[in-house]
Design a protein around this motif. Structure first.
Motif, PDB file in Angstrom:
ATOM      1  N   ILE A 393       6.975  40.947 -17.997  1.00 10.58           N
ATOM      2  CA  ILE A 393       5.539  40.955 -17.770  1.00 10.58           C
ATOM      3  C   ILE A 393       5.127  42.213 -17.018  1.00 10.58           C
ATOM      4  O   ILE A 393       4.111  42.849 -17.341  1.00 10.58           O
ATOM      5  CB  ILE A 393       5.134  39.688 -16.985  1.00 10.58           C
ATOM      6  CG1 ILE A 393       5.452  38.433 -17.809  1.00 10.58           C
ATOM      7  CG2 ILE A 393       3.652  39.723 -16.631  1.00 10.58           C
ATOM      8  CD1 ILE A 393       5.314  37.140 -17.029  1.00 10.58           C
ATOM      9  N   SER A 394       5.929  42.617 -16.027  1.00  9.42           N
ATOM     10  CA  SER A 394       5.574  43.755 -15.177  1.00  9.42           C
ATOM     11  C   SER A 394       5.539  45.061 -15.956  1.00  9.42           C
ATOM     12  O   SER A 394       4.673  45.914 -15.714  1.00  9.42           O
ATOM     13  CB  SER A 394       6.568  43.875 -14.015  1.00  9.42           C
ATOM     14  OG  SER A 394       6.533  42.707 -13.209  1.00  9.42           O
ATOM     15  N   VAL A 395       6.472  45.248 -16.892  1.00  8.23           N
ATOM     16  CA  VAL A 395       6.522  46.514 -17.650  1.00  8.23           C
ATOM     17  C   VAL A 395       5.666  46.472 -18.909  1.00  8.23           C
ATOM     18  O   VAL A 395       5.622  47.434 -19.672  1.00  8.23           O
ATOM     19  CB  VAL A 395       7.974  46.874 -18.019  1.00  8.23           C
ATOM     20  CG1 VAL A 395       8.819  47.018 -16.765  1.00  8.23           C
ATOM     21  CG2 VAL A 395       8.588  45.842 -18.957  1.00  8.23           C
ATOM     22  N   GLY A 396       4.997  45.343 -19.138  1.00 12.65           N
ATOM     23  CA  GLY A 396       4.132  45.225 -20.305  1.00 12.65           C
ATOM     24  C   GLY A 396       4.862  44.972 -21.602  1.00 12.65           C
ATOM     25  O   GLY A 396       4.296  45.180 -22.688  1.00 12.65           O
ATOM     26  N   ALA A 397       6.121  44.519 -21.519  1.00 15.22           N
ATOM     27  CA  ALA A 397       6.900  44.292 -22.735  1.00 15.22           C
ATOM     28  C   ALA A 397       6.587  42.948 -23.373  1.00 15.22           C
ATOM     29  O   ALA A 397       6.914  42.743 -24.548  1.00 15.22           O
ATOM     30  CB  ALA A 397       8.404  44.376 -22.423  1.00 15.22           C
ATOM     31  N   TYR A 398       5.975  42.055 -22.608  1.00 13.22           N
ATOM     32  CA  TYR A 398       5.661  40.748 -23.184  1.00 13.22           C
ATOM     33  C   TYR A 398       4.352  40.815 -23.973  1.00 13.22           C
ATOM     34  O   TYR A 398       3.341  41.353 -23.511  1.00 13.22           O
ATOM     35  CB  TYR A 398       5.541  39.679 -22.086  1.00 13.22           C
ATOM     36  CG  TYR A 398       5.101  38.343 -22.635  1.00 13.22           C
ATOM     37  CD1 TYR A 398       5.967  37.558 -23.391  1.00 13.22           C
ATOM     38  CD2 TYR A 398       3.790  37.904 -22.451  1.00 13.22           C
ATOM     39  CE1 TYR A 398       5.557  36.343 -23.913  1.00 13.22           C
ATOM     40  CE2 TYR A 398       3.368  36.690 -22.979  1.00 13.22           C
ATOM     41  CZ  TYR A 398       4.255  35.912 -23.708  1.00 13.22           C
ATOM     42  OH  TYR A 398       3.847  34.720 -24.258  1.00 13.22           O
ATOM     43  N   VAL A 399       4.379  40.250 -25.189  1.00 13.59           N
ATOM     44  CA  VAL A 399       3.199  40.223 -26.061  1.00 13.59           C
ATOM     45  C   VAL A 399       2.539  38.857 -25.938  1.00 13.59           C
ATOM     46  O   VAL A 399       3.177  37.825 -26.166  1.00 13.59           O
ATOM     47  CB  VAL A 399       3.587  40.491 -27.532  1.00 13.59           C
ATOM     48  CG1 VAL A 399       2.351  40.414 -28.429  1.00 13.59           C
ATOM     49  CG2 VAL A 399       4.261  41.847 -27.655  1.00 13.59           C
ATOM     50  N   LYS A 400       1.285  38.848 -25.564  1.00 15.67           N
ATOM     51  CA  LYS A 400       0.559  37.602 -25.372  1.00 15.67           C
ATOM     52  C   LYS A 400       0.567  36.775 -26.660  1.00 15.67           C
ATOM     53  O   LYS A 400       0.348  37.292 -27.748  1.00 15.67           O
ATOM     54  CB  LYS A 400      -0.879  37.893 -24.955  1.00 15.67           C
ATOM     55  CG  LYS A 400      -1.675  36.641 -24.636  1.00 15.67           C
ATOM     56  CD  LYS A 400      -3.080  36.992 -24.168  1.00 15.67           C
ATOM     57  CE  LYS A 400      -3.873  35.731 -23.855  1.00 15.67           C
ATOM     58  NZ  LYS A 400      -5.253  36.034 -23.402  1.00 15.67           N
ATOM     59  N   GLY A 401       0.842  35.491 -26.529  1.00 13.38           N
ATOM     60  CA  GLY A 401       0.892  34.587 -27.675  1.00 13.38           C
ATOM     61  C   GLY A 401       2.292  34.349 -28.185  1.00 13.38           C
ATOM     62  O   GLY A 401       2.497  33.477 -29.047  1.00 13.38           O
ATOM     63  N   SER A 402       3.277  35.092 -27.674  1.00 16.19           N
ATOM     64  CA  SER A 402       4.655  34.922 -28.143  1.00 16.19           C
ATOM     65  C   SER A 402       5.253  33.599 -27.682  1.00 16.19           C
ATOM     66  O   SER A 402       6.055  32.996 -28.389  1.00 16.19           O
ATOM     67  CB  SER A 402       5.538  36.081 -27.653  1.00 16.19           C
ATOM     68  OG  SER A 402       5.051  37.315 -28.125  1.00 16.19           O
ATOM     69  N   ASN A 403       4.873  33.163 -26.490  1.00  7.54           N
ATOM     70  CA  ASN A 403       5.421  31.933 -25.922  1.00  7.54           C
ATOM     71  C   ASN A 403       4.318  31.222 -25.138  1.00  7.54           C
ATOM     72  O   ASN A 403       3.835  31.749 -24.145  1.00  7.54           O
ATOM     73  CB  ASN A 403       6.613  32.252 -25.010  1.00  7.54           C
ATOM     74  CG  ASN A 403       7.353  31.007 -24.544  1.00  7.54           C
ATOM     75  OD1 ASN A 403       6.741  30.059 -24.085  1.00  7.54           O
ATOM     76  ND2 ASN A 403       8.674  31.029 -24.649  1.00  7.54           N
TER      77      ASN A 403
END
Length: 454
Positions: A393-403
């Motif tokens: 989350i901190s580095v922006g690697a998570y894509v919203k809606g993936s989980n």
């Protein structure tokens, strides 16, 4: 002339002439190594009080801590200036006791029970042994009621019951004393007993004036045995604080016992044991240390008479924030739960810096209802989900809606952190804490006994 001087010294210590006639007065010191005195010609039991004459003709108190053949090993309870070879030793025929009573409320005393606050002598008439009394485990009342400590995170997620014994695990400088002070001022317990064992001397006054305050001090007893006290006096300080708590418990009152710290107590026992020749066992700690810890801790809890309780918090210093420190590991096994303070949270300005994931209250399921447990479980699940994915989350690697669960954790995380933080002067009662918890997890519901998303 010398006998008259000794008689006067003993009478000042509270002994009657009839008792002094039975004393053996031919004891002499033969050796002194460190703080350990060796005496011959004296017969006294372990734990007995003795007086040692110094070069000024004054008497210094010492406690018998061991023996070997005809030799007695003594440890002084105060300064040892002026003690020389062949110094005279006289046993008093008594062991150390705790003077207890309501007169202790609002007072500050040392490990010997003497006042430190300049408010005059203590008007106490009841004396009880420092060693306490053993309680049949089958006679102890079970833990059934929660205790409001005024700290929201503990009230809701780490609920503490009356008579429970908790550890407060932390390194230096992460807010242990501040959290203890909050619980002291905000708790609903009838009496608070604070044991400041082995800490810096300047912290005693700071704790009382800046953290405890007048409100907390009014119903508190503070026992201070700072770092410059002898090992025996530090051990006595911890035992005295527990004895005072036991007295009020047996009067039917709910007592909150706060001891800072259990580690310093263990270190004092280590100093004493090594000084009389006991071999070290684990990381320099002799086996007697691990025997003394449960003996002290088991004195807290619910009693068998009077209907009172002792809810205890023991701070445990984790050297280098190592949770596998031998004292921390031993304490974790004998306590009813532990609150871990995180240096990472403290450095981020998050106070109290309670690491919810690493903390647990073993009695929580016995003293809370199903709704409370489900709400706490939901909170921890969401909070843990965010922590496990913090780096992404901190580095922006998570894509919203993936989980969906991570999406929920990101959305609720600001509310979670706000809930866990609390100002030092802001009391939050148990009912208000539960209301705040319900507001945070309101997007979760119950279905079939498990928490699911709406």
């Amino acid at each position: 002339m010398r006998s008259e001087r000794w008689s006067a010294a003993l009478q000042r210590a509270g002994y009657r002439l009839g008792e002094m006639q039975n004393f053996v007065v031919e004891g002499r010191l033969t050796r002194m190594i460190g703080l350990t005195l060796e005496a011959v010609g004296v017969r006294a039991n372990v734990g007995a009080r003795c007086l040692v004459e110094n070069s000024d003709g004054e008497s210094i108190e010492a406690e018998v801590v061991g023996f070997s053949g005809e030799k007695l090993y003594l440890m002084p309870t105060g300064p040892i200036r002026g003690i020389g070879p062949s110094a005279r030793v006289i046993p008093t025929g008594r062991s150390y006791e705790a003077a207890v009573g309501d007169a202790l409320l609002g007072r500050v005393i040392d490990g010997a029970g003497m006042p430190l606050d300049g408010k005059g002598p203590l008007e106490t008439t009841t004396r009880i042994p420092l060693s306490g009394r053993s309680i049949n485990p089958m006679a102890r009342r079970p833990i059934r009621e929660p205790l409001d400590v005024g700290v929201r995170a503990i009230n809701t997620l780490l609920t503490v019951g009356r008579g429970q014994r908790m550890g407060l695990f932390a390194g230096s400088g992460v807010g242990k004393s501040v959290l203890l002070g909050m619980m002291t001022r905000f708790t609903t317990a009838d009496v608070i007993v604070v044991g400041l064992i082995g800490e810096r001397g300047r912290e005693v006054k700071e704790f009382i004036e800046n953290i405890l305050g007048e409100e907390g001090m009014a119903r508190a007893v503070v026992v201070a045995a700072p770092a410059d006290a002898t090992p025996v006096m530090r051990l006595h300080g911890a035992s005295l604080a527990t004895s005072v708590a036991e007295y009020f418990r047996d009067q039917g009152r709910d007592v909150l016992l706060l001891m800072d710290s259990l580690t310093r107590y263990a270190q004092a026992q280590r100093e004493l044991a090594l000084a009389i020749g006991e071999p070290p066992a684990t990381k320099g700690y002799p086996a007697s240390v691990f025997a003394r810890l449960p003996q002290l801790v088991e004195r807290a809890g619910n009693g068998d008479v009077g209907g009172g309780s002792i809810t205890a918090f023991y701070t445990v210093l984790t050297e280098g924030d190592d949770q596998q420190d031998p004292i921390a590991d031993s304490a974790r096994a004998i306590l009813d739960g532990h609150v871990v303070l995180s240096r990472r949270l403290a450095e981020a300005g998050h106070y109290p810096a309670i690491d919810i994931e690493a903390s647990i209250s073993r009695a929580m399921t016995e003293i809370t209802d199903t709704e409370h447990q489900l709400a706490a479980r939901s909170f921890k699940r969401i909070y843990s989900t965010y922590q496990q994915n913090r780096d992404l989350i901190s580095v922006g690697a998570y894509v919203k809606g993936s989980n969906p669960q991570i999406d929920e954790a990101i959305r609720l995380y600001p509310s979670l952190t706000d809930f866990l933080q609390q100002d030092i002067n802001e009391p939050v009662a148990f009912e208000a804490s539960m209301h705040d918890l319900g507001a945070v997890v309101e997007n979760s519901g119950r279905q079939g006994g498990t928490l699911v998303r709406k």
